[in-house]
Enzyme design. Structure first.
Site, short mmCIF file in Angstrom:
data_model
loop_
_atom_site.label_atom_id
_atom_site.label_comp_id
_atom_site.label_asym_id
_atom_site.label_seq_id
_atom_site.Cartn_x
_atom_site.Cartn_y
_atom_site.Cartn_z
N ALA A 200 0.82 -1.21 0.00
CA ALA A 200 0.00 0.00 0.00
C ALA A 200 0.85 1.26 0.00
CB ALA A 200 -0.91 -0.01 1.23
N SER B 209 -8.03 -2.04 -0.69
CA SER B 209 -6.81 -1.87 0.09
C SER B 209 -6.50 -0.37 0.20
CB SER B 209 -5.68 -2.67 -0.55
OG SER B 209 -4.58 -2.76 0.31
N ALA B 210 -5.30 0.07 -0.23
CA ALA B 210 -5.02 1.50 -0.20
C ALA B 210 -6.02 2.27 -1.05
CB ALA B 210 -3.60 1.77 -0.69
N GLU C 283 -7.87 -10.48 7.24
CA GLU C 283 -7.13 -9.36 6.68
C GLU C 283 -5.66 -9.32 7.11
OE1 GLU C 283 -7.95 -7.38 4.42
OE2 GLU C 283 -10.11 -6.99 4.43
N HIS D 85 -6.07 -10.96 2.70
CA HIS D 85 -6.25 -9.62 2.16
C HIS D 85 -6.16 -9.66 0.63
CE1 HIS D 85 -6.13 -5.26 2.06
NE2 HIS D 85 -5.02 -5.29 1.35
#
Length: 554
Positions: A150, A235-236, A363, A472
């Site tokens: 990320a 995610s990011a 996650e 994740h």
């Protein structure tokens, strides 16, 4: 320049030889040339900002003034400069094997060049879409490369949108998908007081915002409707969706009308000035420490020198007592984020748009693999304090040891008993990290906004891997590979602002989320792929974590 002329000459030859004309779009005085493949038309690498190089490095993005000539949008766009985040070479063989099996399922792009000149968008539409069609627009904000890195890696080239666009046409609910590149690590998220005082923090988020403004101005030429924009990320990218909802104190400025965040919510971080250590380290390592204006000095440093300096600060898979990942995470800056993210949420400074937000079951497992060398209760205590809350008194984090006990059966991967214990504290740390970074922030965000806007949440438990459980990114990659039932919900949500009612037989009723019933859509393997479940697991622990981050932001 010579290479660009050669590319345009080759394109002209291709046009002359093509049996059918390549698709084109007109922007200002320019002709943009794309490609059609398997019922999907793509235009890639269209610049939305001036190249952030030279004196424009470490400055707010500057919009392109206008377009003219011919734009070759037939090749993958250059990636913004990436920062390597390698797995620890000393990981036990079993951990490396388990990670490799998961990574083998991930779509990996061909090698694409990197450049500071990378602020571009890709536009993907159903074949035959034309200006004036006014299709809803889905805006993709990417996460890290292989969803693991990320804020330091990632690009539009790594996450093609063809499958989603094709599925939207099959459903009879066609959408335009726009994906954007934004600056990463030191180039996009440099911290420190010099950066804050100059008003140039969170440049990656500013890049995203400018791309959204570009969409308002130009998407009609591609057949999109600028009044029907949904932002979407994982995610990011999911965290970015949350930050865009907090930007401008929650004023979306008409840039989007709905949001989808997969495995990502606004993180409970502090002020960007708190990242002074990273700024000073980079300035020192590239030889700018003695300059009167160190930030201006950085604008003249070779790009690879900055990358090398940033690479010495640690990262997501280098835990040895430092928290390198926090160096490149968005923080409050007084401009884009006028206050700490959690404070903005509590004040209601959030764009009031319909929201889909969810997580996978496990996650934290991928990110806990690098902490295999934590073997005792004392090691876990040190990890919690030093990695997450170094500014807190030692006693402040002590209650977390009981909330995340040394019992593999209660750790992540969840529901596997004593199995998958890849290291003595691995399942414990995986549960803790998953809650700190994902489950806790999601619940905090949804609890705060569910009373003011429609909110739906999900939990993905469908794909499982030995050692990692449902890790994740697994939900996102399944969606991109297969255009699954979640893709149907996503497409319909983009059209109707409600995931329910998708024109397919693959979906079920998805109840809205609230802090009392906490109902989520659960995605499962087997004969029953979807059901409705609750979201109470470890609720006391996630609330304790979020309360701690209010006092001691990450």
């Amino acid at each position: 320049m010579f290479a660009r002329l050669v590319a345009l000459a080759s394109l002209a030859i291709g046009l002359a030889q093509a049996s059918t004309p390549l698709p084109t779009v007109h922007l200002d005085h320019a002709t943009v040339i794309g490609l059609t493949n398997n019922s999907v038309t793509s235009f890639t690498g269209i610049p939305f900002a001036k190249p952030p190089v030279g004196n424009l490095r470490f400055r707010l993005p500057v919009p392109v003034a206008g377009y003219s000539g011919t734009i070759n949008a037939t090749r993958p766009a250059a990636q913004c400069v990436q920062l390597a985040q390698d797995l620890r070479a000393d990981m036990p063989a079993e951990i490396q094997t388990d990670i490799a099996k998961y990574l083998a399922t991930i779509l990996m792009p061909a090698d694409v060049p990197q450049s500071e000149d990378c602020l571009t968008v890709d536009v993907t539409v159903p074949e035959g879409t034309k200006a004036g069609d006014k299709l809803p627009v889905l805006v993709s904000i990417y996460g890290g490369k292989a969803v693991l890195c990320a804020w330091v890696q990632g690009s539009t080239a790594q996450y093609p949108m063809d499958t989603v666009v094709r599925r939207s046409a099959e459903l009879g609910e066609p959408v335009v998908v726009v994906a954007m590149n934004y600056r990463l690590h030191a180039f996009g998220f440099l911290g420190g007081k010099e950066v804050k005082n100059s008003g140039v923090a969170n440049l990656g988020l500013q890049d995203q915002r400018l791309a959204l403004r570009w969409i308002q101005k130009h998407i009609s030429a591609f057949g999109g409707d600028p009044t029907k924009v949904t932002i979407w990320g994982e995610s990011a990218g999911g965290m970015s969706v949350g930050y865009q909802m907090l930007a401008n104190d929650g004023d979306a400025e008409g840039l989007f009308r709905a949001a989808v965040a997969q495995s990502g919510s606004p993180l409970p971080t502090g002020d960007v000035a708190d990242l002074q250590r990273a700024y000073d380290a980079i300035v020192s390592r590239v030889g700018c420490a003695r300059e009167a204006d160190t930030l201006q000095c950085l604008r003249g440093v070779p790009v690879q020198a900055i990358v090398a300096a940033a690479g010495t600060l640690g990262g997501q898979f280098s835990y040895q007592g430092t928290a390198g990942v926090i160096n490149w995470t968005p923080h409050a800056d007084g401009v884009f984020l006028t206050d700490l993210p959690q404070r903005l949420i509590l004040k209601g400074a959030v764009a009031r748009v319909p929201l889909l937000s969810g997580d996978v079951l496990d996650e934290g497992t991928l990110f806990a693999t690098s902490s295999f060398n934590a073997t005792t209760d004392a090691d876990f205590a040190a990890f919690v304090h030093d990695f997450s809350f170094p500014g807190a008194p030692a006693g402040a984090t002590a209650p977390l040891l009981a909330l995340y006990p040394d019992d593999p059966a209660r750790g992540s991967p969840f529901g596997t008993g004593a199995a998958d214990a890849l290291a003595p504290q691995y399942k414990r740390i995986a549960a803790y990290q998953g809650d700190l970074v994902w489950q806790g922030p999601r619940r905090f965000f949804l609890d705060a906004v569910s009373g003011t806007q429609p909110v739906w949440s999900y939990r993905f438990e469908r794909e499982t891997f030995t050692g990692l459980g449902t890790p994740h990114g697994s939900d996102y990659y399944e969606l991109l590979r297969e255009a699954n039932d979640m893709a149907d919900y996503l497409v319909h949500f983009t059209h109707a602002l409600d995931p329910n009612g998708a024109p397919s037989n693959r979906t079920i009723g998805w109840p809205r989320y609230d802090p009392v019933r906490r109902q989520v859509l659960r995605q499962l393997a087997g004969d029953v792929p979807l059901d409705v479940a609750d979201d109470f697991a470890r609720l006391g622990a996630t609330e304790a974590l979020m309360n701690l981050t209010l006092a001691y932001p990450l």
